[in-house]
Design a protein around this motif. Structure first.
Motif, PDB file in Angstrom:
ATOM      1  N   GLU A 255      -1.341  13.276  -6.346  1.00 28.98           N
ATOM      2  CA  GLU A 255      -1.213  14.270  -5.038  1.00 28.98           C
ATOM      3  C   GLU A 255      -0.630  15.686  -5.405  1.00 28.98           C
ATOM      4  OE1 GLU A 255       0.370  11.842  -2.174  1.00 28.98           O
ATOM      5  OE2 GLU A 255      -1.688  10.882  -1.465  1.00 28.98           O
ATOM      6  N   ARG A 256       0.385  15.472  -6.121  1.00 31.14           N
ATOM      7  CA  ARG A 256       1.234  16.758  -6.476  1.00 31.14           C
ATOM      8  C   ARG A 256       0.740  17.688  -7.658  1.00 31.14           C
ATOM      9  NH1 ARG A 256       5.653  13.724  -7.044  1.00 31.14           N
ATOM     10  NH2 ARG A 256       5.759  13.838  -9.010  1.00 31.14           N
ATOM     11  N   ASN A 257      -0.011  17.173  -8.702  1.00 31.45           N
ATOM     12  CA  ASN A 257      -0.291  17.963  -9.611  1.00 31.45           C
ATOM     13  C   ASN A 257      -1.103  18.820  -9.330  1.00 31.45           C
ATOM     14  OD1 ASN A 257      -0.945  18.793 -12.458  1.00 31.45           O
ATOM     15  ND2 ASN A 257      -0.795  16.708 -13.284  1.00 31.45           N
ATOM     16  N   GLU A 258      -1.010  20.101  -9.694  1.00 26.37           N
ATOM     17  CA  GLU A 258      -1.668  21.134  -9.099  1.00 26.37           C
ATOM     18  C   GLU A 258      -2.718  21.521 -10.295  1.00 26.37           C
ATOM     19  OE1 GLU A 258       1.060  24.709  -8.570  1.00 26.37           O
ATOM     20  OE2 GLU A 258       1.808  23.859  -6.861  1.00 26.37           O
ATOM     21  N   CYS A 259      -2.480  21.042 -11.533  1.00 20.94           N
ATOM     22  CA  CYS A 259      -3.643  21.064 -12.467  1.00 20.94           C
ATOM     23  C   CYS A 259      -4.621  20.101 -12.391  1.00 20.94           C
ATOM     24  CB  CYS A 259      -2.906  21.035 -13.861  1.00 20.94           C
ATOM     25  SG  CYS A 259      -1.680  22.395 -14.259  1.00 20.94           S
ATOM     26  N   PHE A 260      -4.449  19.216 -11.563  1.00 19.07           N
ATOM     27  CA  PHE A 260      -5.509  18.190 -11.326  1.00 19.07           C
ATOM     28  C   PHE A 260      -6.065  18.237  -9.833  1.00 19.07           C
ATOM     29  CE2 PHE A 260      -6.038  13.888  -9.340  1.00 19.07           C
ATOM     30  CZ  PHE A 260      -7.023  13.497  -9.864  1.00 19.07           C
ATOM     31  N   THR A 261      -7.366  18.424  -9.985  1.00 21.82           N
ATOM     32  CA  THR A 261      -8.157  18.508  -8.424  1.00 21.82           C
ATOM     33  C   THR A 261      -9.155  17.466  -8.532  1.00 21.82           C
ATOM     34  OG1 THR A 261      -7.938  20.912  -8.644  1.00 21.82           O
ATOM     35  CG2 THR A 261      -9.442  19.970  -7.059  1.00 21.82           C
ATOM     36  N   PHE A 262      -8.744  16.303  -7.766  1.00 18.06           N
ATOM     37  CA  PHE A 262      -9.611  15.060  -7.615  1.00 18.06           C
ATOM     38  C   PHE A 262     -10.785  15.479  -7.115  1.00 18.06           C
ATOM     39  CE2 PHE A 262     -11.222  11.370  -4.989  1.00 18.06           C
ATOM     40  CZ  PHE A 262     -11.258  10.589  -6.154  1.00 18.06           C
ATOM     41  N   ASN A 263     -10.707  16.187  -5.923  1.00 22.87           N
ATOM     42  CA  ASN A 263     -12.106  16.784  -5.280  1.00 22.87           C
ATOM     43  C   ASN A 263     -12.951  17.149  -6.347  1.00 22.87           C
ATOM     44  OD1 ASN A 263     -13.790  18.472  -3.707  1.00 22.87           O
ATOM     45  ND2 ASN A 263     -12.892  17.269  -2.019  1.00 22.87           N
TER      46      ASN A 263
END
Length: 201
Positions: free
Chosen positions: A37-45
């Motif tokens: 949820e916090r990692n800006e480098c990772f976008t689950f969507n």
């Protein structure tokens, strides 16, 4: 390249499986959820969208399994399917001839995980006529087909396990009754009961 991305997905699946089997699974899942949820480098969507659209069957299979594994380990990620992602997933399932039976099956498994234990996702699924989409897969497949087995299992689990076990008894009884009515309307009277009996649920 595609093979490299498949290898990365499989490596991550190994991490998720290790976490799921670990004696401190709940604690590790909480840490993973917070990180995701916090990692800006990772976008689950974006990852989920890619899993629905990628052309390589091997890559799509690997991505769908990874997204499903992430939803299992980080339940809060399921909420991201409410809205456009839910619609995209159902629209893909409305065109089964464009997909292999295995990919359709993986999408159904992902969908089942997404709506499990999430009233918000269940209501979005129902609102978007998800029942009719899955029933069409069931009705248009032969009893010997993999897709027939996968879609009938989905319907049975939805009616007997997923919807009845929500946090709000009143709401979930209403959703279950609505789902049974939708199945019988799409497939014929008492077909929902027949499917559950056949699966021994």
């Amino acid at each position: 390249d595609s093979s490299g991305r498949v290898a990365i997905c499989n490596e991550w699946m190994g991490y998720l499986e290790d976490m799921w089997r670990h004696e401190k699974r709940d604690e590790l899942c909480e840490i993973f959820t917070a990180m995701a949820e916090r990692n800006e480098c990772f976008t689950f969507n974006r990852l989920a969208q890619t899993s629905l659209a990628v052309e390589s069957i091997d890559e799509q299979h690997a991505l769908l399994r990874l997204v499903r594994g992430m939803c299992l380990c980080a339940q809060s990620l399921r909420a991201q399917f409410v809205g456009n992602l839910m619609q995209d997933l159902l629209e893909r399932l409305e065109k089964p001839l464009d997909l292999s039976p295995t990919i359709c099956g993986e999408m159904l498994e992902l969908l089942l995980v997404v709506i499990s234990e999430s009233t918000e996702c269940q209501r979005d699924f129902m609102r978007r006529n998800g029942i009719a989409t899955v029933c069409a897969l069931y009705a248009n497949s032969d009893e010997k087909d993999e897709l027939f087995e996968r879609s009938s299992t989905f319907i049975g689990l939805l009616l007997q396990e997923v919807l009845p076990k929500g946090a709000s008894t009143t709401l979930n009884n209403a959703l279950t009754a609505e789902a049974k009515e939708a199945v019988d309307e799409a497939l014929g009277e008492n077909e929902s009961e027949k499917i559950c009996k056949r699966l021994k649920l």
